[in-house]
Design an enzyme around this catalytic site. Structure first.
Site, PDB file in Angstrom:
ATOM      1  N   THR A 106      10.458  46.973  63.538  1.00 15.64           N
ATOM      2  CA  THR A 106      10.435  47.347  64.957  1.00 15.64           C
ATOM      3  C   THR A 106      10.454  46.153  65.891  1.00 15.64           C
ATOM      4  OG1 THR A 106       9.176  49.332  64.468  1.00 15.64           O
ATOM      5  CG2 THR A 106       9.032  48.556  66.701  1.00 15.64           C
ATOM      6  N   SER A 160      11.324  50.265  55.518  1.00 15.54           N
ATOM      7  CA  SER A 160      11.371  51.387  54.565  1.00 15.54           C
ATOM      8  C   SER A 160      12.455  51.138  53.516  1.00 15.54           C
ATOM      9  CB  SER A 160      11.670  52.702  55.289  1.00 15.54           C
ATOM     10  OG  SER A 160      10.799  52.845  56.369  1.00 15.54           O
ATOM     11  N   THR A 213       6.365  47.188  59.905  1.00 15.17           N
ATOM     12  CA  THR A 213       4.973  47.462  59.545  1.00 15.17           C
ATOM     13  C   THR A 213       4.841  48.459  58.394  1.00 15.17           C
ATOM     14  OG1 THR A 213       4.825  49.205  61.205  1.00 15.17           O
ATOM     15  CG2 THR A 213       4.122  46.995  61.876  1.00 15.17           C
ATOM     16  N   THR A 223      -3.911  47.372  54.442  1.00 12.75           N
ATOM     17  CA  THR A 223      -3.226  48.656  54.379  1.00 12.75           C
ATOM     18  C   THR A 223      -2.904  49.122  55.801  1.00 12.75           C
ATOM     19  OG1 THR A 223      -3.349  50.777  53.267  1.00 12.75           O
ATOM     20  CG2 THR A 223      -5.353  50.063  54.278  1.00 12.75           C
ATOM     21  N   THR A 243      -8.714  54.496  43.117  1.00 11.78           N
ATOM     22  CA  THR A 243      -9.340  55.578  43.882  1.00 11.78           C
ATOM     23  C   THR A 243      -8.482  55.921  45.093  1.00 11.78           C
ATOM     24  OG1 THR A 243     -11.219  56.239  45.238  1.00 11.78           O
ATOM     25  CG2 THR A 243     -10.828  53.880  45.069  1.00 11.78           C
ATOM     26  N   GLN A 244      -8.479  57.188  45.473  1.00 11.94           N
ATOM     27  CA  GLN A 244      -7.747  57.549  46.683  1.00 11.94           C
ATOM     28  C   GLN A 244      -8.618  57.365  47.937  1.00 11.94           C
ATOM     29  OE1 GLN A 244      -7.343  62.197  46.742  1.00 11.94           O
ATOM     30  NE2 GLN A 244      -6.517  61.503  44.798  1.00 11.94           N
ATOM     31  N   CYS A 245      -9.846  56.905  47.757  1.00 12.06           N
ATOM     32  CA  CYS A 245     -10.682  56.585  48.926  1.00 12.06           C
ATOM     33  C   CYS A 245     -10.234  55.242  49.499  1.00 12.06           C
ATOM     34  CB  CYS A 245     -12.148  56.450  48.526  1.00 12.06           C
ATOM     35  SG  CYS A 245     -12.850  57.961  47.880  1.00 12.06           S
TER      36      CYS A 245
HETATM   37  N1  ASP Z   1      10.073  51.596  60.505  1.00 13.31           N
HETATM   38  C1  ASP Z   1       9.638  50.312  61.005  1.00 13.31           C
HETATM   39  C2  ASP Z   1       9.642  49.331  59.839  1.00 13.31           C
HETATM   40  O1  ASP Z   1       8.724  49.326  59.062  1.00 13.31           O
HETATM   41  C3  ASP Z   1       8.299  50.409  61.612  1.00 13.31           C
HETATM   42  C4  ASP Z   1       7.743  49.111  62.169  1.00 13.31           C
HETATM   43  O2  ASP Z   1       8.277  48.053  62.066  1.00 13.31           O
HETATM   44  O3  ASP Z   1       6.669  49.192  62.768  1.00 13.31           O
HETATM   45  O4  ASP Z   1      10.572  48.578  59.679  1.00 13.31           O
END
Ligand code: ASP
Length: 344
Positions: A13, A59, A89, A165, A275-277
């Site tokens: 982003t 992604s 992110t 995370t 753990t998923q916690c």
């Molecule tokens: N979809 C974007 C990415 O991870 C989200 C971001 O950068 O905040 O590339």
């Protein structure tokens, strides 16, 4: 002498612009990105730029991109005092964790950052994140970088990369390190918490690019279908399955599930328990519902985040280890990513 920082742009982003034909955000090139941050020329560091030929939404990141990034850092390691990686992110915590395992003997900072709003947006968080990351990466003491590990910097917090995370898809404060203290904070002064920083014993810097993605990750939930679970475990060539169990490592105790775990473990699949916690850690055998893991000798993920666990497994599967070596390394603290129960 001004410190030399290499800025590596991978996408996300931070460098996206709106495609007005359909209102979606698409990455744009680096020249465009720095046009929006003229403040960069005011920083008392020599900044050079490089990055992926084609910036991507994170992604679309995969281990080949991790290798490309590790190669960029390794090729430039001697020439620079620190590295700032601009990254989306969404999968930043995965990439940053993976890079922390792939680089050994690191004595310089590698700081990942990004933003929730594009750099051209009036209310963007990109400028603060980028400028402060460069400042953290430039810090020196007695002629040596103060930070010698892979970090994530976001919204005033400097975090250990493989403890990080993404916890919020909306807020600027999007990252958290649930099981390890923040390494630093940006206020009026830049505060670096020396006592929680990692000191690397290995002094020879090297990059290990052997990765293997023959793993699975399964988050269990009440009432989960047997057929679904069996299909996941029967995936061809699968070498490791990470199970995100309940609480301190508990799972449902139906016989078919226990038999499946016994069978897969006997066939040589690494069964890893996380753990998923968000906080706390796995304690195999604490409840009857985790005894199957004691019986099959499952691997303990302690307080690893999902991101660090996935990255560590991909890294270790690439190292051609014996089952014993794999277990020892997975359950050891390799880069500050994990705490043992005795240290809690
Ligand atoms: N979809 C974007 C990415 O991870 C989200 C971001 O950068 O905040 O590339």
């Amino acid at each position: 002498m001004a410190t030399k920082i290499l800025l590596i742009y991978t996408g996300g982003t931070i460098g996206m612009a709106k495609d007005y034909s359909n209102q979606s955000l698409k990455p744009f090139d680096f020249e465009n990105l720095i046009k929006y941050i003229p403040e960069l020329s005011l920083i008392d560091s020599e900044i050079s730029y490089t990055g992926f030929d084609k910036p991507i939404d994170s992604s679309d990141m995969n281990p080949n991109h991790w290798i490309e990034l590790a190669e960029i850092i390794s090729k430039n390691y001697e020439k620079y005092d620190g590295f700032v990686v601009l990254h989306g992110t969404d999968t930043m915590a995965y990439t940053a964790s993976a890079i922390s395992f792939m680089l050994s003997g690191l004595q310089k900072p590698v700081i990942f950052t990004g933003s929730q709003l594009p750099v051209g947006d009036l209310r963007t968080d990109a400028k603060e994140n980028l400028i402060t990351s460069i400042h953290f990466a430039s810090l020196h003491e007695n002629g040596k970088p103060r930070i010698g590990e892979v970090c994530v910097y976001f919204e005033y917090k400097l975090l250990r990369a493989n403890r990080t995370t993404k916890i919020n898809a909306e807020n600027f404060d999007a990252f958290e390190s649930p099981n390890y203290p923040d390494l630093g904070e940006s206020g009026i002064h830049l505060d670096v918490r020396k006592h929680v920083l990692r000191t690397e014993n290995e002094v020879r810097f090297s990059v290990n690019k052997n990765l293997n993605t023959e793993l699975g990750l399964i988050k269990i939930f009440p009432g989960m279908s047997q057929a679904f679970i069996e299909n996941m475990f029967d995936t061809p060539k699968l070498k490791a399955m990470i199970i995100e169990a309940f609480g301190s490592g508990n799972v449902f105790s139906q016989d078919w599930f226990k038999d499946l775990l016994r069978k897969k473990s006997n066939e040589g699949m690494y069964i890893i328990v996380n753990t998923q916690c968000a906080g706390g850690m796995v304690e195999i055998g604490r409840y009857e519902t985790s005894e199957i893991f004691v019986e099959i000798g499952a691997l303990n993920g302690f307080d690893l985040t999902t991101e660090a666990s996935v990255a560590k497994t991909i890294f270790l599967l690439g190292q051609n280890l014996t089952p014993e070596e794999f277990r020892n390394q997975y359950e050891s603290d390799l880069r500050g990513e994990l705490t043992h129960l005795t240290e809690y």
